[in-house]
Motif scaffolding. Structure first.
Motif, PDB file in Angstrom:
ATOM      1  N   ILE B 282      36.109  35.165  -3.193  1.00 44.09           N
ATOM      2  CA  ILE B 282      35.607  34.740  -4.498  1.00 44.09           C
ATOM      3  C   ILE B 282      36.585  35.167  -6.475  1.00 44.09           C
ATOM      4  O   ILE B 282      36.073  34.215  -6.696  1.00 44.09           O
ATOM      5  CB  ILE B 282      33.930  35.640  -4.548  1.00 44.09           C
ATOM      6  N   LEU B 283      37.377  36.334  -5.730  1.00 40.65           N
ATOM      7  CA  LEU B 283      37.545  36.514  -6.940  1.00 40.65           C
ATOM      8  C   LEU B 283      39.154  35.534  -7.932  1.00 40.65           C
ATOM      9  O   LEU B 283      38.526  35.320  -9.108  1.00 40.65           O
ATOM     10  CB  LEU B 283      38.010  38.196  -7.340  1.00 40.65           C
ATOM     11  N   GLY B 284      39.762  35.603  -6.592  1.00 39.50           N
ATOM     12  CA  GLY B 284      40.492  34.623  -7.377  1.00 39.50           C
ATOM     13  C   GLY B 284      40.673  32.799  -7.626  1.00 39.50           C
ATOM     14  O   GLY B 284      41.377  32.477  -8.465  1.00 39.50           O
ATOM     15  N   ASN B 285      39.134  32.847  -7.469  1.00 38.69           N
ATOM     16  CA  ASN B 285      38.540  31.138  -7.026  1.00 38.69           C
ATOM     17  C   ASN B 285      38.228  31.224  -8.580  1.00 38.69           C
ATOM     18  O   ASN B 285      38.326  30.303  -9.682  1.00 38.69           O
ATOM     19  CB  ASN B 285      37.838  30.547  -6.287  1.00 38.69           C
ATOM     20  N   ILE B 286      37.321  32.058  -9.109  1.00 40.05           N
ATOM     21  CA  ILE B 286      36.524  32.369 -10.159  1.00 40.05           C
ATOM     22  C   ILE B 286      37.696  32.900 -11.558  1.00 40.05           C
ATOM     23  O   ILE B 286      37.377  31.230 -12.361  1.00 40.05           O
ATOM     24  CB  ILE B 286      36.037  33.100 -10.044  1.00 40.05           C
ATOM     25  N   ILE B 287      38.555  32.938 -11.053  1.00 40.62           N
ATOM     26  CA  ILE B 287      39.665  33.986 -12.467  1.00 40.62           C
ATOM     27  C   ILE B 287      40.396  32.065 -12.445  1.00 40.62           C
ATOM     28  O   ILE B 287      40.554  31.654 -13.683  1.00 40.62           O
ATOM     29  CB  ILE B 287      40.774  34.692 -11.899  1.00 40.62           C
ATOM     30  N   LEU B 288      40.543  31.670 -12.005  1.00 38.25           N
ATOM     31  CA  LEU B 288      41.563  30.129 -11.347  1.00 38.25           C
ATOM     32  C   LEU B 288      40.874  29.561 -12.235  1.00 38.25           C
ATOM     33  O   LEU B 288      41.539  28.871 -13.176  1.00 38.25           O
ATOM     34  CB  LEU B 288      41.711  29.591 -10.673  1.00 38.25           C
ATOM     35  N   LEU B 289      39.391  29.876 -11.724  1.00 34.96           N
ATOM     36  CA  LEU B 289      37.938  28.171 -12.172  1.00 34.96           C
ATOM     37  C   LEU B 289      38.731  28.651 -14.025  1.00 34.96           C
ATOM     38  O   LEU B 289      38.123  27.808 -14.715  1.00 34.96           O
ATOM     39  CB  LEU B 289      37.034  27.996 -12.414  1.00 34.96           C
ATOM     40  N   ILE B 290      38.062  29.964 -14.289  1.00 29.20           N
ATOM     41  CA  ILE B 290      38.350  30.022 -15.798  1.00 29.20           C
ATOM     42  C   ILE B 290      39.147  29.794 -17.233  1.00 29.20           C
ATOM     43  O   ILE B 290      38.947  29.069 -17.725  1.00 29.20           O
ATOM     44  CB  ILE B 290      37.815  31.663 -15.766  1.00 29.20           C
ATOM     45  N   LYS B 291      39.987  29.665 -16.204  1.00 31.07           N
ATOM     46  CA  LYS B 291      41.525  29.420 -16.926  1.00 31.07           C
ATOM     47  C   LYS B 291      41.259  27.507 -17.234  1.00 31.07           C
ATOM     48  O   LYS B 291      41.806  27.172 -18.430  1.00 31.07           O
ATOM     49  CB  LYS B 291      43.096  29.833 -16.527  1.00 31.07           C
ATOM     50  N   ALA B 292      40.906  27.411 -15.671  1.00 29.17           N
ATOM     51  CA  ALA B 292      40.732  25.644 -16.102  1.00 29.17           C
ATOM     52  C   ALA B 292      40.158  25.564 -17.150  1.00 29.17           C
ATOM     53  O   ALA B 292      40.159  24.341 -17.739  1.00 29.17           O
ATOM     54  CB  ALA B 292      41.124  25.694 -14.718  1.00 29.17           C
ATOM     55  N   SER B 293      39.027  25.879 -16.817  1.00 31.66           N
ATOM     56  CA  SER B 293      37.676  25.886 -18.146  1.00 31.66           C
ATOM     57  C   SER B 293      37.762  25.912 -18.996  1.00 31.66           C
ATOM     58  O   SER B 293      37.588  25.082 -20.249  1.00 31.66           O
ATOM     59  CB  SER B 293      36.906  26.811 -18.051  1.00 31.66           C
ATOM     60  N   ILE B 294      38.844  26.450 -19.577  1.00 31.96           N
ATOM     61  CA  ILE B 294      39.454  27.127 -21.458  1.00 31.96           C
ATOM     62  C   ILE B 294      40.423  26.464 -21.435  1.00 31.96           C
ATOM     63  O   ILE B 294      40.777  25.144 -22.665  1.00 31.96           O
ATOM     64  CB  ILE B 294      39.918  28.583 -21.340  1.00 31.96           C
ATOM     65  N   LEU B 295      41.527  25.710 -20.666  1.00 31.99           N
ATOM     66  CA  LEU B 295      42.211  24.241 -21.002  1.00 31.99           C
ATOM     67  C   LEU B 295      41.368  23.469 -21.567  1.00 31.99           C
ATOM     68  O   LEU B 295      41.670  22.355 -21.725  1.00 31.99           O
ATOM     69  CB  LEU B 295      42.837  24.207 -19.423  1.00 31.99           C
ATOM     70  N   MET B 296      40.239  22.910 -20.312  1.00 37.93           N
ATOM     71  CA  MET B 296      39.513  21.589 -20.030  1.00 37.93           C
ATOM     72  C   MET B 296      38.607  21.587 -21.851  1.00 37.93           C
ATOM     73  O   MET B 296      38.635  20.989 -22.692  1.00 37.93           O
ATOM     74  CB  MET B 296      38.580  21.892 -19.015  1.00 37.93           C
ATOM     75  N   LEU B 297      38.300  22.597 -22.107  1.00 36.90           N
ATOM     76  CA  LEU B 297      37.379  22.949 -23.938  1.00 36.90           C
ATOM     77  C   LEU B 297      38.016  22.848 -24.613  1.00 36.90           C
ATOM     78  O   LEU B 297      37.987  22.104 -25.468  1.00 36.90           O
ATOM     79  CB  LEU B 297      37.278  24.616 -23.426  1.00 36.90           C
ATOM     80  N   ILE B 298      39.615  23.321 -24.579  1.00 43.34           N
ATOM     81  CA  ILE B 298      40.665  22.570 -25.536  1.00 43.34           C
ATOM     82  C   ILE B 298      40.435  21.491 -25.581  1.00 43.34           C
ATOM     83  O   ILE B 298      40.748  20.551 -26.540  1.00 43.34           O
ATOM     84  CB  ILE B 298      41.956  23.786 -25.355  1.00 43.34           C
ATOM     85  N   ALA B 299      40.977  20.423 -24.131  1.00 45.62           N
ATOM     86  CA  ALA B 299      41.089  18.978 -24.800  1.00 45.62           C
ATOM     87  C   ALA B 299      39.898  18.634 -25.048  1.00 45.62           C
ATOM     88  O   ALA B 299      40.624  17.728 -25.216  1.00 45.62           O
ATOM     89  CB  ALA B 299      41.038  19.082 -22.954  1.00 45.62           C
ATOM     90  N   VAL B 300      38.768  18.889 -24.461  1.00 48.18           N
ATOM     91  CA  VAL B 300      37.561  18.240 -25.027  1.00 48.18           C
ATOM     92  C   VAL B 300      37.324  18.486 -27.085  1.00 48.18           C
ATOM     93  O   VAL B 300      36.560  17.313 -27.359  1.00 48.18           O
ATOM     94  CB  VAL B 300      36.103  18.377 -24.605  1.00 48.18           C
TER      95      VAL B 300
END
Lengths: 189, 342
Positions: B282-300
């Motif tokens: 749970i924790l590993g995936n959530i940390i990874l998704l937070i990182k990916a989400s920040i990159l996606m937010l910058i992209a949009v």
């Protein structure tokens, strides 16, 4: 030689600036960007965008829940007073969108309107010799069928809010010119 | 490594199911894509001094706008034009979606747990599979008998070649530093030194710019240019297939940013394997998704700042500056590997 030609064809405003004592080279070079400034301009654009994301500065209004209070003389929907009307048919003649047509009532021609064609130019209201049209500020009409937009005389003599289905509008606001943001909305009353 | 091996059947099967259908897989894709498209519209609205989507679910700022849109797409009539190549027209978006999603099965996303399909050089495998998706975008444009779609697919072909090569070079250049092509070992190597962004900033920059192009985000949103080519390769689609076609770009963005955050941002890195599999998962995936989400937010977010490049400008940029930078990334990796950090 070429410099003199440029001076002769120069914009009179720039010429005036040069005569006032501005450095000529500075005036002429003003639109050339520096090559190193590309990064700076990109960063500036990104920071400006980010500023608006974290600190919103909205110029639009949250429409059906808030609405702008319209000024006096706003060209909204209107009704006809068929007792005042003398049946001169000037409104039908002047209407540029062909929205008004005349119907017979007690051997008198009285106008009815098609709201689907009306462009709210108010030529009919202006031209009426007896001021038979009563105007309102309403324009938030919602029709679900084309046929509803063709009014009958019975409907057109009522005020629009009595027969036209309208959105329920929340609070009314007025527009104020603001030096910093451009526009600001202040609640009325 | 505390991999759950392929032989431990019960835990393995449950983890595979969760990986594919819940956390880095389809469930997370659905939720994140809905939120990211909402965020894109909202940010564009804020920067343009308006409200953005608000009417659907006002209390949470209109976040369910895309759910409403999806319901509308699925109820709309799906028209197949007369002159299209029907099999290619129907299959191509589905295959593009499929090849965009498959790499998730190869990605390790939690400490101590192997991905459902574990092979040693999984970085290479991911790059190979994910490079197949743009081919079906081109098929889409050629199959639907429409000049806008055809021009859009030609632009996609030009840009795909000029930006995927620097992307692959820059991603693989990090393998010189880490000395492995296994994403799990790449994250472990980063935990011993610095994050990949600090180890090779050139590669990270090139990879992020190339991700923006490959997923069709804004300075490079050229093949689907709304104001020139109605919807680019997807012009002829309607109804539910339009929703799928619109989502492909965002799903690709999700998968690419996952890959980027594993290779350059250290994946699940602040935590390491504790032995408790549920906690790690749970924790590993959530940390990874937070990182990916920040990159996606910058992209949009870039949509609201940048205009669109012309096709020749973008291709020139790809073959000159970006390719040179990716070469610099390879050189930098070699310098670090051979001289600084043996």
């Amino acid at each position: 030689m070429s410099l003199r030609i440029v001076e002769e064809e120069m914009d009179p405003e720039i010429k005036e600036l040069i005569e006032k004592g501005f450095d000529k080279t500075k005036v002429l070079k003003v639109s050339l960007p520096k090559p190193g400034a590309v990064v700076q301009r990109n960063v500036d654009a990104l920071l400006t965008g980010f500023k608006y994301v974290v600190k919103p500065m909205r110029l639009t209004i949250d429409y059906p829940y808030k609405a702008v209070e319209y000024p006096e003389g706003y060209r909204g929907m209107f009704r006809v007073d068929d007792n005042k009307c003398v049946g001169c048919s000037l409104c039908d003649v002047v209407c540029p969108a062909d929205a008004i047509r005349l119907v017979l009532k007690d051997k008198k021609k009285v106008p009815v309107i098609n709201w689907g064609r009306c462009i709210f130019c108010y030529f009919c209201v202006d031209i009426c010799p007896v001021e038979a049209f009563e105007t309102t500020k309403y324009h938030d009409a919602v029709f679900t069928r084309f046929e509803d937009m063709l009014t009958t005389l019975e409907e057109f003599t009522k005020r629009p809010e009595d027969y036209v289905p309208m959105r329920k509008i929340g609070k009314r606001y007025k527009v104020v010119i603001d030096e910093y943001r451009g526009l600001r909305y202040e609640p009325v009353g | 490594m505390v991999y759950i091996g392929p032989l431990e059947i019960p835990g393995r099967l449950i983890y595979d199911f969760l990986h594919i259908f819940i956390l880095p897989g389809f469930g997370a894709i659905l939720v994140l894509v809905i939120l990211i498209i909402w965020a894109e519209r909202k940010i564009a609205g804020l920067v343009q001094l308006r409200y953005g989507p608000l009417h659907v679910s006002r209390r949470i700022g209109g976040a369910l706008q895309l759910v409403a849109d999806l319901i509308r797409y699925s109820l709309q009539e799906f028209i197949v034009p007369e002159n299209v190549d029907k099999i290619a027209y129907l299959m191509a978006p589905a295959l593009a979606l499929l090849f965009a999603v498959i790499p998730i099965a190869f990605m390790p996303t939690a400490p101590g747990i192997a991905p459902p399909i574990y092979v040693e050089p999984n970085l290479l495998l991911i790059l190979a599979v994910i490079s197949l998706a743009p081919i079906f975008v081109i098929v889409t444009g050629v199959a639907s008998d429409n000049k806008f779609a055809f021009i859009g697919s030609l632009r996609e072909a030009f840009l795909m070649i000029s930006y995927e090569i620097p992307f692959i070079i820059s991603i693989l250049s990090t393998a010189f530093i880490y000395g492995t092509l296994d994403l799990y070992k790449i994250v472990e190597a980063q935990s011993k030194a610095f994050l990949g962004v600090l180890l090779n900033p050139f590669a990270a920059l090139v990879a992020y710019i190339a991700i923006l192009r490959i997923t069709g985000r804004f300075p490079f949103e050229i093949s689907e240019a709304e104001s020139e080519l109605v919807m680019g390769p997807y012009t002829e689609y309607s109804g539910l297939m339009y929703g799928v076609a619109m989502g492909i770009g965002y799903i690709k963005l999700y998968v690419y940013t996952l890959l980027f955050s594993i290779v350059f941002l250290g994946g699940w890195l602040p935590i390491s394997s504790t032995g408790n599999i549920v906690f790690d998962y749970i924790l590993g995936n959530i940390i990874l998704l937070i990182k990916a989400s920040i990159l996606m937010l910058i992209a949009v977010f870039l949509r609201s700042v940048y205009p669109r490049y012309r096709i020749d400008q973008a291709v020139r940029l790809g073959w000159s500056l970006i390719l040179i930078l990716s070469g610099a990334a390879v050189a930098w990796s070699l310098i670090i590997r051979l001289i600084i950090w043996r």
